[in-house]
Design a protein around this motif. Structure first.
Motif, mmCIF file in Angstrom:
data_model
loop_
_atom_site.group_PDB
_atom_site.id
_atom_site.type_symbol
_atom_site.label_atom_id
_atom_site.label_comp_id
_atom_site.label_asym_id
_atom_site.label_seq_id
_atom_site.Cartn_x
_atom_site.Cartn_y
_atom_site.Cartn_z
ATOM 1 N N ILE A 60 0.838 -1.200 0.000
ATOM 2 C CA ILE A 60 0.000 0.000 0.000
ATOM 3 C C ILE A 60 0.875 1.253 0.000
ATOM 4 C CG2 ILE A 60 -1.704 1.312 1.323
ATOM 5 C CD1 ILE A 60 -2.637 -1.419 2.471
ATOM 6 N N GLY A 61 0.620 2.146 -0.947
ATOM 7 C CA GLY A 61 1.320 3.424 -1.006
ATOM 8 C C GLY A 61 2.703 3.385 -1.588
ATOM 9 N N SER A 62 3.206 2.222 -2.002
ATOM 10 C CA SER A 62 4.594 2.149 -2.459
ATOM 11 C C SER A 62 4.783 2.700 -3.866
ATOM 12 C CB SER A 62 5.101 0.704 -2.390
ATOM 13 O OG SER A 62 4.315 -0.153 -3.206
ATOM 14 N N PHE A 63 3.797 2.538 -4.752
ATOM 15 C CA PHE A 63 3.917 3.081 -6.105
ATOM 16 C C PHE A 63 3.501 4.556 -6.170
ATOM 17 C CE2 PHE A 63 3.485 -1.131 -8.684
ATOM 18 C CZ PHE A 63 4.729 -1.518 -8.230
ATOM 19 N N ASN A 64 2.697 4.997 -5.211
ATOM 20 C CA ASN A 64 2.207 6.375 -5.168
ATOM 21 C C ASN A 64 2.204 6.798 -3.709
ATOM 22 O OD1 ASN A 64 0.899 8.825 -5.421
ATOM 23 N ND2 ASN A 64 -1.020 7.981 -6.170
ATOM 24 N N LEU A 65 3.336 7.367 -3.259
ATOM 25 C CA LEU A 65 3.496 7.665 -1.849
ATOM 26 C C LEU A 65 2.521 8.746 -1.388
ATOM 27 C CD1 LEU A 65 6.186 6.120 -2.466
ATOM 28 C CD2 LEU A 65 7.242 7.558 -0.718
ATOM 29 N N PRO A 66 1.996 8.622 -0.164
ATOM 30 C CA PRO A 66 1.044 9.628 0.327
ATOM 31 C C PRO A 66 1.731 10.953 0.635
ATOM 32 C CG PRO A 66 1.585 8.065 2.060
ATOM 33 C CD PRO A 66 2.230 7.543 0.801
ATOM 34 N N THR A 67 0.935 12.018 0.651
ATOM 35 C CA THR A 67 1.421 13.333 1.063
ATOM 36 C C THR A 67 0.667 13.755 2.327
ATOM 37 O OG1 THR A 67 -0.175 14.520 -0.339
ATOM 38 C CG2 THR A 67 1.970 13.965 -1.305
ATOM 39 N N TYR A 68 1.137 14.844 2.942
ATOM 40 C CA TYR A 68 0.614 15.270 4.241
ATOM 41 C C TYR A 68 0.424 16.787 4.219
ATOM 42 C CZ TYR A 68 2.833 10.769 5.107
ATOM 43 O OH TYR A 68 3.229 9.446 5.004
ATOM 44 N N ASP A 69 -0.761 17.248 4.619
ATOM 45 C CA ASP A 69 -1.077 18.674 4.593
ATOM 46 C C ASP A 69 -0.907 19.304 5.967
ATOM 47 O OD1 ASP A 69 -1.664 18.531 1.925
ATOM 48 O OD2 ASP A 69 -3.843 18.501 2.188
ATOM 49 N N VAL A 70 -0.322 20.515 5.987
ATOM 50 C CA VAL A 70 -0.182 21.313 7.203
ATOM 51 C C VAL A 70 -0.805 22.678 6.926
ATOM 52 C CG1 VAL A 70 1.430 22.390 8.809
ATOM 53 C CG2 VAL A 70 1.916 20.098 7.916
ATOM 54 N N GLU A 71 -1.837 23.023 7.694
ATOM 55 C CA GLU A 71 -2.545 24.297 7.517
ATOM 56 C C GLU A 71 -1.713 25.432 8.105
ATOM 57 O OE1 GLU A 71 -5.714 26.599 6.136
ATOM 58 O OE2 GLU A 71 -5.786 24.395 6.111
ATOM 59 N N LEU A 72 -1.337 26.397 7.246
ATOM 60 C CA LEU A 72 -0.528 27.528 7.692
ATOM 61 C C LEU A 72 -1.327 28.816 7.827
ATOM 62 C CD1 LEU A 72 2.782 27.112 5.612
ATOM 63 C CD2 LEU A 72 2.199 26.154 7.846
ATOM 64 N N THR A 73 -2.620 28.787 7.504
ATOM 65 C CA THR A 73 -3.424 30.020 7.487
ATOM 66 C C THR A 73 -3.353 30.806 8.797
ATOM 67 O OG1 THR A 73 -4.902 28.952 5.914
ATOM 68 C CG2 THR A 73 -5.710 30.953 6.973
#
Length: 575
Positions: free
Chosen positions: A312-325
């Motif tokens: 899972i996730g090896s061909f399309n690695l996940p990303t992570y969002d950080v709200e800076l607003t």
């Protein structure tokens, strides 16, 4: 690269050597060994919204990657596809954008990391498969609609860059040959720019600013990501925001390699333990964190576990969002500001970069902002212990973190107060023959109109990353999964639909009489959303697919919201 004994605990390596060479000596081989074997990661098909036209496909780059470790990325000039220009050339014309990576490799090779950037903003990061001698073919399709402003931008010059570090020699004979293609679907009824409705705050950003390493920076080889080689190492870039920014979200790309490829198996006191955290700071102030999904590359733990169904996730690695607003008050002065990354307990090497997604107010030349409250500990709360049993020692590690920031932004949409929160929990228990790990990450953002007293938008996301294995009597079972739920609401909530994803993969490899190995995978995948559903159940035995069932029909009530489907997929026993 593929995992090896240097990356795993000594004890686990004594049980199961995890090298490509060992897998090649096994007597099992793919059926039709003269033809490449198709490997794949289970994912849902990407469908355009109703009323879309297309598809319009453009080959962006075709290249071969042989001995490329010390070389810069391969590049190609990019301009918006002709079909998009013909439709007016505006980002709002795009209803769905899909980036397709399709590659083949003939010959023996390890799994390698690759990245795709457009204008130095990363669009896709993935791991290749680890091919047997007959070779492999695989493809990845990623929804890149959120990069619509970048895809439509007419800035010159705009460069597409692809890096895949590889080594070809007498033993590792495989070169990777890849095509990168962009598929666009367009809206039939085009909105009239440049005026934009307020709900763009939950749609694709108006501007994407890369936070990545410049190609001209050392080292000469490598991608545009920053290498982080220790916990003390910090990578940073300086960015300046447009004066009319009213929302900012940092999207993190993260991958781990070499000594830290299998960080999650470390016991306390050994190789910095099993806990890792990626932190983001703006001008030295903690702005948020990401606790990484334990991606297992194609050579990880034991290579046969991921043939032909990738982890899972090896061909399309996940990303992570950080709200800076909430932190915009310190960033809207027209000056460059430092965005920095660190990895808690890191060992050589992590690759990190980011994209800063910005929403701009078309109704004003400048917005104003300020911080209301801020609550964040400088480090996560981590505890470790071990049992006193000398035969079956239990090593336990737990960690928690909470983050909260509230800030206001005054624009032509009014005075909007944004509350961004994060909460994390981590548990890892390891024994002589077992691992049990769980990571839960919760993130929320609530934007409220101070004058009207109503919620403009609210997005709540929860991710869970279970991982475990058991080794007994010559049989290794690895189980891992991804559970993710996103719920959006509010007056401006016109972005991604409410959705829920739950996928679990159980992979087994065991000894056979005569010294061979047999292996199999079972994976269930369930996606439910307000815009549709997708179910899939896949079972493999050695290199063959035994069963593959899928459906896009929503069960009764599923389209009404997340969690409405209660019926289970049929159970399939592993061989």
């Amino acid at each position: 690269m593929a995992a090896s004994c240097v990356h795993l605990t000594l004890l686990f390596c004594l049980i199961i050597p995890a090298t490509i060479a060992s897998s090649q000596s096994l007597r099992k081989s793919p059926a039709g060994a003269s033809r490449p074997t198709t490997f794949f990661e289970v994912d849902r098909p990407l469908r355009p919204p109703p009323g879309s036209s297309g598809r319009c496909s453009t080959l962006l780059l075709s290249a071969s990657f042989g001995s490329t470790f010390t070389k810069p990325p391969t590049t190609a000039a990019y301009s918006p596809p002709r079909c998009l220009v013909k439709a007016g050339g505006h980002a709002s014309a795009i209803s769905l954008a899909v980036l397709e990576w399709r590659a083949v490799c003939h010959g023996t090779q390890l799994n390698r990391i690759f990245g795709v950037w457009l204008g130095r903003a990363e669009l896709l990061r993935g791991s290749t498969a680890a091919p047997p001698p007959n070779g492999i073919v695989w493809s990845v399709s990623k929804d890149v609609t959120k990069y619509a402003s970048l895809l439509a931008a007419a800035r010159k010059p705009t460069t597409l860059a692809v890096y895949l570090g590889n080594l070809v020699n007498a033993t590792l004979t495989g070169a990777y040959h890849a095509n990168v293609t962009l598929h666009l679907y367009l809206r039939r009824a085009q909105p009239s720019p440049p005026s934009a409705p307020p709900h763009t705050a939950t749609g694709p950003a108006d501007l994407i600013v890369p936070v990545s390493r410049a190609a001209s920076q050392p080292p000469n080889g490598g991608g545009l990501w920053f290498p982080i080689r220790s916990a003390a190492d910090a990578a940073s870039a300086r960015v300046a925001l447009p004066s009319n920014t009213y929302r900012a979200v940092l999207e993190l790309y993260v991958s781990f390699h070499a000594d830290d490829e299998s960080w999650y198996i470390n016991q306390p006191g050994y190789q910095n333990g099993p806990f890792r955290e990626v932190t983001v700071r703006v001008d030295g102030v903690l702005a948020g964190a990401a606790w990484p999904f334990p991606v297992i590359y194609a050579g990880g733990i034991y290579p046969l576990l991921w043939r032909p169904v990738a982890a899972i996730g090896s061909f399309n690695l996940p990303t992570y969002d950080v709200e800076l607003t909430p932190l915009l008050g310190k960033m809207l002065d027209g000056k460059p500001h430092e965005v920095a990354f660190q990895v808690t307990n890191a060992m050589d090497v992590w690759y990190v970069d980011a994209n800063l997604h910005l929403w701009l107010d078309p109704g004003s030349a400048a917005t104003a902002a300020g911080l209301v409250s801020y609550d964040a500990a400088p480090t996560a709360n981590v505890t470790s212990s071990q049992s006193g049993d000398p035969v079956d020692t239990h090593y336990d590690t737990t960690a928690t973190r909470r983050f909260s920031a509230v800030g206001w932004v005054r624009s032509s949409y009014g005075n909007i107060t944004t509350n961004a929160t994060q909460a994390f929990t981590f548990e890892n228990t390891k024994t002589f023959e077992t691992l049990d790990q769980s990571t839960v990450a919760r993130a929320g953002v609530v934007a409220t109109d101070d004058h009207a007293g109503v919620v403009c938008y609210s997005v709540q996301t929860q991710r869970s990353f279970p991982l475990g294995w058991v080794y007994e009597q010559g049989r290794l079972t690895v189980t891992h999964g991804l559970e993710e739920t996103t719920v959006a609401a509010g007056r401006w909530a016109a972005g991604p639909p409410n959705r829920s994803l739950r996928t679990t993969q159980s992979s087994v490899v065991e000894d056979e009489e005569g010294g061979g190995k047999s292996w199999g995978v079972r994976q269930t995948y369930r996606y439910e959303a307000t815009d549709g559903c997708y179910f899939r159940n896949v079972t493999s035995s050695n290199y063959s697919i035994v069963s593959d069932r899928s459906s896009e029909v929503c069960l009764k009530g599923a389209s009404a919201g997340v969690g409405a489907v209660t019926a289970a997929l049929p159970a399939v026993n592993l061989p």
